[in-house]
Design a protein around this motif. Structure first.
Motif, PDB file in Angstrom:
ATOM      1  N   LEU A 189       0.741  -1.175   0.082  1.00 15.17           N
ATOM      2  CA  LEU A 189      -0.004   0.039  -0.184  1.00 15.17           C
ATOM      3  C   LEU A 189       0.932   1.357   0.020  1.00 15.17           C
ATOM      4  CD1 LEU A 189      -2.610  -1.085   2.715  1.00 15.17           C
ATOM      5  CD2 LEU A 189      -2.951  -0.789   0.051  1.00 15.17           C
ATOM      6  N   LYS A 190       2.217   1.253  -0.105  1.00 16.00           N
ATOM      7  CA  LYS A 190       3.234   2.074  -0.105  1.00 16.00           C
ATOM      8  C   LYS A 190       3.366   3.155   1.275  1.00 16.00           C
ATOM      9  CE  LYS A 190       2.935   2.689  -5.101  1.00 16.00           C
ATOM     10  NZ  LYS A 190       2.784   3.412  -6.227  1.00 16.00           N
ATOM     11  N   GLY A 191       2.920   2.193   2.459  1.00 15.05           N
ATOM     12  CA  GLY A 191       2.728   3.056   3.529  1.00 15.05           C
ATOM     13  C   GLY A 191       4.255   2.386   4.702  1.00 15.05           C
ATOM     14  N   ASN A 192       4.222   2.981   5.782  1.00 17.64           N
ATOM     15  CA  ASN A 192       5.096   2.489   6.590  1.00 17.64           C
ATOM     16  C   ASN A 192       4.531   1.809   7.768  1.00 17.64           C
ATOM     17  OD1 ASN A 192       5.121   4.645   8.636  1.00 17.64           O
ATOM     18  ND2 ASN A 192       5.494   5.749   6.506  1.00 17.64           N
ATOM     19  N   PHE A 193       5.371   1.169   8.507  1.00 18.19           N
ATOM     20  CA  PHE A 193       4.752   0.353   9.874  1.00 18.19           C
ATOM     21  C   PHE A 193       5.964   0.443  10.906  1.00 18.19           C
ATOM     22  CE2 PHE A 193       4.753  -4.320  11.365  1.00 18.19           C
ATOM     23  CZ  PHE A 193       3.641  -4.046  12.157  1.00 18.19           C
ATOM     24  N   SER A 194       5.569   0.843  11.934  1.00 19.60           N
ATOM     25  CA  SER A 194       6.433   0.993  13.129  1.00 19.60           C
ATOM     26  C   SER A 194       5.874   0.461  14.516  1.00 19.60           C
ATOM     27  CB  SER A 194       6.862   2.237  13.358  1.00 19.60           C
ATOM     28  OG  SER A 194       5.816   3.422  13.826  1.00 19.60           O
ATOM     29  N   ILE A 195       6.735  -0.002  15.300  1.00 22.25           N
ATOM     30  CA  ILE A 195       6.224  -0.869  16.638  1.00 22.25           C
ATOM     31  C   ILE A 195       7.216  -0.174  17.636  1.00 22.25           C
ATOM     32  CG2 ILE A 195       6.103  -3.056  17.823  1.00 22.25           C
ATOM     33  CD1 ILE A 195       5.267  -4.432  15.390  1.00 22.25           C
ATOM     34  N   ILE A 196       6.778   0.174  18.559  1.00 26.19           N
ATOM     35  CA  ILE A 196       7.416   0.500  19.924  1.00 26.19           C
ATOM     36  C   ILE A 196       7.032  -0.414  21.106  1.00 26.19           C
ATOM     37  CG2 ILE A 196       7.863   2.419  21.778  1.00 26.19           C
ATOM     38  CD1 ILE A 196       7.037   4.454  19.398  1.00 26.19           C
ATOM     39  N   SER A 197       8.062  -1.326  21.538  1.00 26.25           N
ATOM     40  CA  SER A 197       7.753  -2.270  22.470  1.00 26.25           C
ATOM     41  C   SER A 197       8.816  -2.757  23.300  1.00 26.25           C
ATOM     42  CB  SER A 197       6.715  -3.434  21.897  1.00 26.25           C
ATOM     43  OG  SER A 197       6.381  -4.335  22.884  1.00 26.25           O
ATOM     44  N   ARG A 198       8.761  -3.067  24.411  1.00 24.90           N
ATOM     45  CA  ARG A 198       9.998  -3.737  25.133  1.00 24.90           C
ATOM     46  C   ARG A 198       9.585  -4.977  25.970  1.00 24.90           C
ATOM     47  NH1 ARG A 198      10.445   1.942  25.764  1.00 24.90           N
ATOM     48  NH2 ARG A 198      12.329   2.579  24.904  1.00 24.90           N
ATOM     49  N   ALA A 199      10.320  -5.804  25.847  1.00 25.47           N
ATOM     50  CA  ALA A 199       9.857  -7.200  26.100  1.00 25.47           C
ATOM     51  C   ALA A 199       9.664  -6.923  27.929  1.00 25.47           C
ATOM     52  CB  ALA A 199      10.864  -8.414  26.176  1.00 25.47           C
ATOM     53  N   ASN A 200       8.625  -7.903  28.567  1.00 22.29           N
ATOM     54  CA  ASN A 200       8.539  -7.915  29.977  1.00 22.29           C
ATOM     55  C   ASN A 200       8.610  -6.511  30.739  1.00 22.29           C
ATOM     56  OD1 ASN A 200       8.074 -10.644  29.550  1.00 22.29           O
ATOM     57  ND2 ASN A 200      10.375 -10.986  29.134  1.00 22.29           N
ATOM     58  N   GLU A 201       8.115  -5.590  30.240  1.00 19.79           N
ATOM     59  CA  GLU A 201       8.489  -4.127  31.066  1.00 19.79           C
ATOM     60  C   GLU A 201       6.944  -3.762  31.114  1.00 19.79           C
ATOM     61  OE1 GLU A 201      11.177  -1.279  29.421  1.00 19.79           O
ATOM     62  OE2 GLU A 201      12.812  -2.542  29.401  1.00 19.79           O
ATOM     63  N   ASN A 202       5.945  -4.351  30.932  1.00 20.42           N
ATOM     64  CA  ASN A 202       4.620  -3.722  30.913  1.00 20.42           C
ATOM     65  C   ASN A 202       4.312  -2.562  30.703  1.00 20.42           C
ATOM     66  OD1 ASN A 202       3.937  -6.347  32.416  1.00 20.42           O
ATOM     67  ND2 ASN A 202       4.736  -5.725  34.250  1.00 20.42           N
ATOM     68  N   THR A 203       4.891  -2.220  29.776  1.00 19.85           N
ATOM     69  CA  THR A 203       4.532  -0.830  29.202  1.00 19.85           C
ATOM     70  C   THR A 203       3.856  -0.761  27.997  1.00 19.85           C
ATOM     71  OG1 THR A 203       6.788  -0.772  27.899  1.00 19.85           O
ATOM     72  CG2 THR A 203       7.017   0.319  30.120  1.00 19.85           C
ATOM     73  N   GLY A 204       3.378  -2.134  27.751  1.00 14.54           N
ATOM     74  CA  GLY A 204       2.465  -2.264  26.342  1.00 14.54           C
ATOM     75  C   GLY A 204       3.225  -2.165  24.963  1.00 14.54           C
ATOM     76  N   THR A 205       2.414  -2.189  24.109  1.00 12.99           N
ATOM     77  CA  THR A 205       3.054  -2.055  22.843  1.00 12.99           C
ATOM     78  C   THR A 205       2.181  -1.132  21.891  1.00 12.99           C
ATOM     79  OG1 THR A 205       3.711  -4.339  22.814  1.00 12.99           O
ATOM     80  CG2 THR A 205       3.384  -3.543  20.617  1.00 12.99           C
ATOM     81  N   SER A 206       2.812  -0.335  21.075  1.00 12.30           N
ATOM     82  CA  SER A 206       2.216   0.718  20.222  1.00 12.30           C
ATOM     83  C   SER A 206       2.414   0.400  19.123  1.00 12.30           C
ATOM     84  CB  SER A 206       2.530   2.153  20.482  1.00 12.30           C
ATOM     85  OG  SER A 206       2.092   2.613  21.799  1.00 12.30           O
ATOM     86  N   VAL A 207       1.543   0.271  17.739  1.00 10.00           N
ATOM     87  CA  VAL A 207       1.760  -0.078  16.433  1.00 10.00           C
ATOM     88  C   VAL A 207       1.190   1.326  15.836  1.00 10.00           C
ATOM     89  CG1 VAL A 207       1.089  -1.450  14.445  1.00 10.00           C
ATOM     90  CG2 VAL A 207       1.753  -2.539  16.887  1.00 10.00           C
ATOM     91  N   LYS A 208       2.009   1.614  14.953  1.00 12.77           N
ATOM     92  CA  LYS A 208       1.646   2.861  14.024  1.00 12.77           C
ATOM     93  C   LYS A 208       1.565   2.487  12.558  1.00 12.77           C
ATOM     94  CE  LYS A 208       2.033   7.753  13.479  1.00 12.77           C
ATOM     95  NZ  LYS A 208       2.987   9.099  13.790  1.00 12.77           N
ATOM     96  N   ILE A 209       0.549   2.747  11.863  1.00 17.03           N
ATOM     97  CA  ILE A 209       0.538   2.250  10.474  1.00 17.03           C
ATOM     98  C   ILE A 209      -0.051   3.575   9.636  1.00 17.03           C
ATOM     99  CG2 ILE A 209      -0.701   0.980   8.895  1.00 17.03           C
ATOM    100  CD1 ILE A 209      -1.548  -0.970  10.730  1.00 17.03           C
ATOM    101  N   LYS A 210       0.875   4.023   8.633  1.00 20.58           N
ATOM    102  CA  LYS A 210       0.512   5.340   8.116  1.00 20.58           C
ATOM    103  C   LYS A 210       0.741   4.915   6.696  1.00 20.58           C
ATOM    104  CE  LYS A 210       2.709   8.933   9.208  1.00 20.58           C
ATOM    105  NZ  LYS A 210       3.789   9.905   9.408  1.00 20.58           N
ATOM    106  N   VAL A 211      -0.407   4.986   6.004  1.00 18.65           N
ATOM    107  CA  VAL A 211      -0.731   4.626   4.520  1.00 18.65           C
ATOM    108  C   VAL A 211      -1.105   5.718   3.637  1.00 18.65           C
ATOM    109  CG1 VAL A 211      -0.755   2.256   4.683  1.00 18.65           C
ATOM    110  CG2 VAL A 211      -2.695   3.478   5.007  1.00 18.65           C
TER     111      VAL A 211
END
Length: 306
Positions: A281-303
């Motif tokens: 789709l000519k977009g980009n995809f990024s993930i912010i996450s750290r293992a076992n730190e209980n800070t959760g995961t953020s996924v950003k999709i831009k198309v």
């Protein structure tokens, strides 16, 4: 490294040799004075003329230039070899992406065909069978336990096929668009263990192209499935908004997270397929996450919006 060491040793040898030779008339005088007690050495030095010195310097410079040219060609050759290797790698990656994209497109096409067949044919037949059975029992005033069970079975089969059809290609997505479908997806996946919240600054009635909506729907659906299976989160938020002709989707959960730097090693999450879909789709995809730190995961999709 061997060639470089050899070249440095040669330079040291050449310049050391030049320093041992007299460079001008003054130098010759000094050598003569210092070698008064050695007539033979003085005689040898007298025989070295300025022309011979120039010739030796020219030979030394020529050798140095040849060696420099050799190293230049060697580095150019290595650089071209590296470029060819990168080109071959890019070509292989492009072929792999094309194969994956072809598989995804084929899968989505087959899903649409199956969903349409189930909805328009099988479900219609079941509904028709149930209708005829109801008319027959009403006209003949028949009260039979077997007929009641048959009606219940037909109704259950109808509902199961409707759910399967909806999972393959959601009716809401086809009829009302991406915003309605994603909101419904959040509601259907919410339960006592996890709550999915949906927010959008995009108008609910907004419609995009069919392929664009279908691909984004299945991308978000797969990400929600990952949250349910792997994150151990209690809450998740999906938000949509448009910015400069781009659609931005942000998905955040409060789960345990994972090492986002090792995405290629995490095959079970299906992230490679998601990345390929977004890239198509000519977009980009990024993930912010750290293992076992209980800070959760953020996924950003831009198309870009099509």
């Amino acid at each position: 490294m061997f060639f470089i060491r050899l070249f440095i040793s040669f330079l040291i040898l050449v310049f050391s040799g030049n320093k041992l030779l007299p460079q001008d008339n003054n130098s010759l005088e000094k050598v003569k004075i210092s070698n008064v007690e050695n007539p033979k050495k003085t005689q040898d030095l007298k025989e070295i003329t300025p022309e011979q010195l120039r010739n030796k310097r020219l030979v030394s410079l020529s050798v140095i230039l040849i060696i420099l040219l050799f190293f230049l060609f060697y580095f150019v050759y290595q650089n071209n070899k590296l470029k060819q290797k990168i080109k071959r790698k890019d070509a292989k990656q492009k072929i792999l992406l094309n194969v994956i994209n072809a598989g995804i497109d084929s899968q989505e096409t087959e899903q649409k065909k199956i969903a349409s067949f189930l909805h328009d044919n099988i479900n219609s037949l079941l509904s028709s069978a149930g209708l005829h059975l109801n008319v027959f029992t009403t006209k003949n005033n028949i009260q039979s336990e077997e007929i009641q069970k048959a009606k219940a079975i037909l109704l259950e089969a109808h509902d199961l096929l409707r759910d399967i059809s909806h999972d393959l290609v959601p009716t809401l997505l086809v009829r009302f668009g991406l915003i309605y479908a994603l909101e419904d997806l959040c509601e259907r996946n919410s339960n006592s263990s996890i709550e999915f919240k949906f927010s959008s600054s995009v108008l609910t009635e907004t419609r995009y192209s069919e392929k664009f909506e279908t691909k984004l729907y299945f991308i978000v659906s797969e990400l929600l499935s990952n949250i349910i299976k792997h994150s151990e989160a209690q809450k998740a938020q999906i938000s949509l908004h448009e910015n400069q002709n781009q659609l931005i989707i942000i998905i955040h959960d409060n789960g345990k997270g994972f090492n986002a730097e090792k995405l290629n090693e995490i095959e079970g999450f299906g992230l490679n397929r998601i990345r390929v879909r977004i890239k198509k789709l000519k977009g980009n995809f990024s993930i912010i996450s750290r293992a076992n730190e209980n800070t959760g995961t953020s996924v950003k999709i831009k198309v870009p919006i099509s």
